[in-house]
Scaffold this active site. Sequence first.
Site, PDB file in Angstrom:
ATOM      1  N   ASP A 111      -0.490   0.133  -4.480  1.00 17.76           N
ATOM      2  CA  ASP A 111      -1.758   0.349  -4.489  1.00 17.76           C
ATOM      3  C   ASP A 111      -2.082   1.426  -3.632  1.00 17.76           C
ATOM      4  OD1 ASP A 111      -4.459   0.264  -4.040  1.00 17.76           O
ATOM      5  OD2 ASP A 111      -4.560  -1.795  -3.348  1.00 17.76           O
ATOM      6  N   GLU A 146      -2.073   0.566  -8.518  1.00 17.76           N
ATOM      7  CA  GLU A 146      -3.644   0.049  -8.388  1.00 17.76           C
ATOM      8  C   GLU A 146      -4.259   1.281  -7.777  1.00 17.76           C
ATOM      9  OE1 GLU A 146      -3.992  -3.798  -6.547  1.00 17.76           O
ATOM     10  OE2 GLU A 146      -5.917  -3.136  -5.749  1.00 17.76           O
ATOM     11  N   ASP A 194     -14.379  -7.208  -8.938  1.00 13.92           N
ATOM     12  CA  ASP A 194     -14.843  -7.575  -7.776  1.00 13.92           C
ATOM     13  C   ASP A 194     -15.952  -8.618  -7.566  1.00 13.92           C
ATOM     14  OD1 ASP A 194     -14.040  -6.687  -4.565  1.00 13.92           O
ATOM     15  OD2 ASP A 194     -16.019  -7.377  -4.845  1.00 13.92           O
ATOM     16  N   LYS A 251       0.869  -1.259  -0.043  1.00 12.57           N
ATOM     17  CA  LYS A 251      -0.025  -0.092  -0.033  1.00 12.57           C
ATOM     18  C   LYS A 251       0.831   1.276   0.138  1.00 12.57           C
ATOM     19  CE  LYS A 251      -3.702  -2.426   0.429  1.00 12.57           C
ATOM     20  NZ  LYS A 251      -5.116  -2.181  -0.805  1.00 12.57           N
ATOM     21  N   GLU A 275     -11.607  -2.882  -8.062  1.00 16.91           N
ATOM     22  CA  GLU A 275     -12.334  -3.396  -6.942  1.00 16.91           C
ATOM     23  C   GLU A 275     -13.595  -2.487  -6.725  1.00 16.91           C
ATOM     24  OE1 GLU A 275      -8.734  -2.634  -4.022  1.00 16.91           O
ATOM     25  OE2 GLU A 275     -10.188  -2.251  -2.762  1.00 16.91           O
ATOM     26  N   HIS A 288      -9.733  -8.488  -7.789  1.00 11.98           N
ATOM     27  CA  HIS A 288      -9.457  -8.089  -6.464  1.00 11.98           C
ATOM     28  C   HIS A 288      -9.954  -9.610  -5.553  1.00 11.98           C
ATOM     29  CE1 HIS A 288     -11.432  -6.162  -2.805  1.00 11.98           C
ATOM     30  NE2 HIS A 288      -9.969  -5.804  -2.642  1.00 11.98           N
TER      31      HIS A 288
END
Lengths: 451, 451
Positions: free
Chosen positions: B247, B273, B323, B219, B300, B350
Amino acid sequence: MTIITGVDVLDVRFPTSLSMDGSDAMNKDGDYSAAYVILRTDDPELAGYGFTFTIGRGNDIVSLACDRRAQPLVGLDVADVVGDLGAVYRTLKSDSQMRWLGPEKGVEHLAMAAVMNAVWDLAARVAGRPLWRLLSEMSPEQLADVADLQYLSDVLTRDEAIGLLREMMPGRAQRIAELESSGYPCYTTSAGWLGYSDEKLRRLCQEALDAGYRHIKLKVGANLDDDIRRLRIAREVIGPDVALMIDANQVWDVPEAIEWVTALAEFRPLWIEEPTSPDDVLGHATIRRAVAPIGVATGEHGMNRVLFKQMFQAEALDFCQLDSARLASINEILAVYLMAKKFGVPVCPHAGGVGLCELVQHLSIFDYVAVSGTLENRVTEYVDHLHEHFVDPCIVRRGGYVLPTAPGYSAQMHEESLARYRYPDGGYWRDAGGSQASTPSERACSGGEKD
Amino acid sequence: MTIITGVDVLDVRFPTSLSMDGSDAMNKDGDYSAAYVILRTDDPELAGYGFTFTIGRGNDIVSLACDRRAQPLVGLDVADVVGDLGAVYRTLKSDSQMRWLGPEKGVEHLAMAAVMNAVWDLAARVAGRPLWRLLSEMSPEQLADVADLQYLSDVLTRDEAIGLLREMMPGRAQRIAELESSGYPCYTTSAGWLGYSDEKLRRLCQEALDAGYRHIKLKVGANLDDDIRRLRIAREVIGPDVALMIDANQVWDVPEAIEWVTALAEFRPLWIEEPTSPDDVLGHATIRRAVAPIGVATGEHGMNRVLFKQMFQAEALDFCQLDSARLASINEILAVYLMAKKFGVPVCPHAGGVGLCELVQHLSIFDYVAVSGTLENRVTEYVDHLHEHFVDPCIVRRGGYVLPTAPGYSAQMHEESLARYRYPDGGYWRDAGGSQASTPSERACSGGEKD
């Protein structure tokens, strides 16, 4: 010091499917409804009223979401809230757990709209002004502070927003005076619901002309032969010079939209509204290129400012029909108006439903006074029903909205209306057996298959 | 004849914010949750289980929406439902009053996902097959019948869909055999949550390597200096050849995304992402052009097939991360897989959350067997938590999902887990005082201001 002491949320539904008011190719049997929010304060004379609009089933879900969304307001000082309407918006919006459910779309965003509409109503009441006037008295910097510009900086920075607003500072007072004299121009959809007979269509078109309207809108998209017949009737009545708009309510795929609209081109519609999925930016752009000079209009299901940003970037729209109860109130609506100004797209807000006319008149007036400064190609929807439920109903004279004068956002409903149409325990619904099952909408539904 | 006799919807919440599992730049304190749907039948041995995923507050709203959305199923013959999974989907979708609340996005669409996930689970159980195998045994025409192609005909017609699926008919059995031997490749996000310390990050990266992963995701987006330090640590541990993904969970505007990702380019991420709003098709396209050869991934929060259509049309994506609990189950997911195939974009679903890994393994396997026929650039997310609550948990060996064998969609949770984590009346929450207030998420919230 005045405190927000609590939130009441009421699920209010009107049995409009009984009369086919509001019937179109996608929505055949709506029961116009509101998730209605009251922000109570410890001053019995002061409350904020707001709502979002739905068409029946699911209004309970939205009402629950409104209740949850409004809870952080309880206990706050009214002066703090109305003193920084950007901060309160950002506080509500910053709940990342709630955000997951959208983000910024669907039920959660409708709830945000309802709650922030109530906050803005409260602010205008505290200021003792109709909302359009409160907004028209804010400085460019104050307006930029409340506008939600997140995700927009590739097309509109804060400095640009301030610049656009500054340009229009001169003449604000003069434009208010003009509108006080003429009203804000509107058009009517009351003539053209799909469920109406040809005779009723003919009569209502004539009545609209007689009432001073120069724009009339018809629903299309269920059956091409019917559409041709109905548009022919409308043109016979209104003649060649009155503008005729058509609205398909999202029933077509992109190729079908192009084919169908082309088949109706002889009636010279000013715009085709909602030709396809409201999410399809690139599809709208394709349709627009194909059906010009017929314009493309959409926005009543435009979910948020990021969608509108792309509609402008892709040159997908001739008319922006933002919705006052689907976007997250003034904070987000203002961002869309500013982008529309930059891209030169006229905003003609969606209205009708229940109470939307009451809200959008404030938006259109403010737009003319402080943002666009022009009425060219602008005309705001007006539908002639359900106004009797509002304490401060909109007034239309000779095809124009009369400027509201009462403090607030015109969103408050009569206590008697709430008592009668509150669902499922209001007087009307109790008499009807306690559910929507008394309306065509639910009878159609109860078979399991709906169309 | 077996009848669907009722629907139970449970609001299930896990206190994941206690350990900062799942923390990222947008979602700092999620309590991973499911709106969990059980379709009961009059056969005590047969039920359908499905859910959608949320991160805490608002899961009650989604649960209410699931209950409303599922009601038309009650009383239907199971054989009719599983015999025409396109018809049942269209029936649920055709409620125009509910549609108004989206359309096809937000809470209502999450509910549609949960309910149709339960329907597909039921169908696979009736067939006695894991869902991936049920799908892999359907003909191209059967698959086209269940796919929701509305609003897609400008890029994918039914005939094209059938053609794409026919091309891949040869070799289905062989590809199943391959996956039974190797598993479906996955990557791990378990190492890289933003709330973890540098030491924990280092240790988890090493553990991921040791477990056989060749892709690791971190992240980013809260603080650039922190990101540089954390990516440096990760590269030190995993070396130059293992893929590193980053992400940002939607925290940036478009210009900021380009600037930030460029500053991290030295660590050669495979993809960035969710660099910005998940709704911003044109923004993703702009970012993609600017940061190449770093790929752009999103999905997602991709709300529906119309959004993905535009992502493909605008060449906005290098990796499609649909998703399984946000799109409206197989009916809509299939449409996205087919468009991805046509446009040549790999789908890397995702997962994580609660139960998403259990679902997406079925999707990825089916994609390889019957749609894409390739593993090139494909890798499916895997997060190592909350699997213990599932009756048929996913199994990962040496960086690959092991093919599920039990009938269904792997969505059923243990009764004990439901009893403990049902909100607010399950054992855990009762002990915790009956609300999320015991978790950091709610403590942060209770002050009124959240970040």
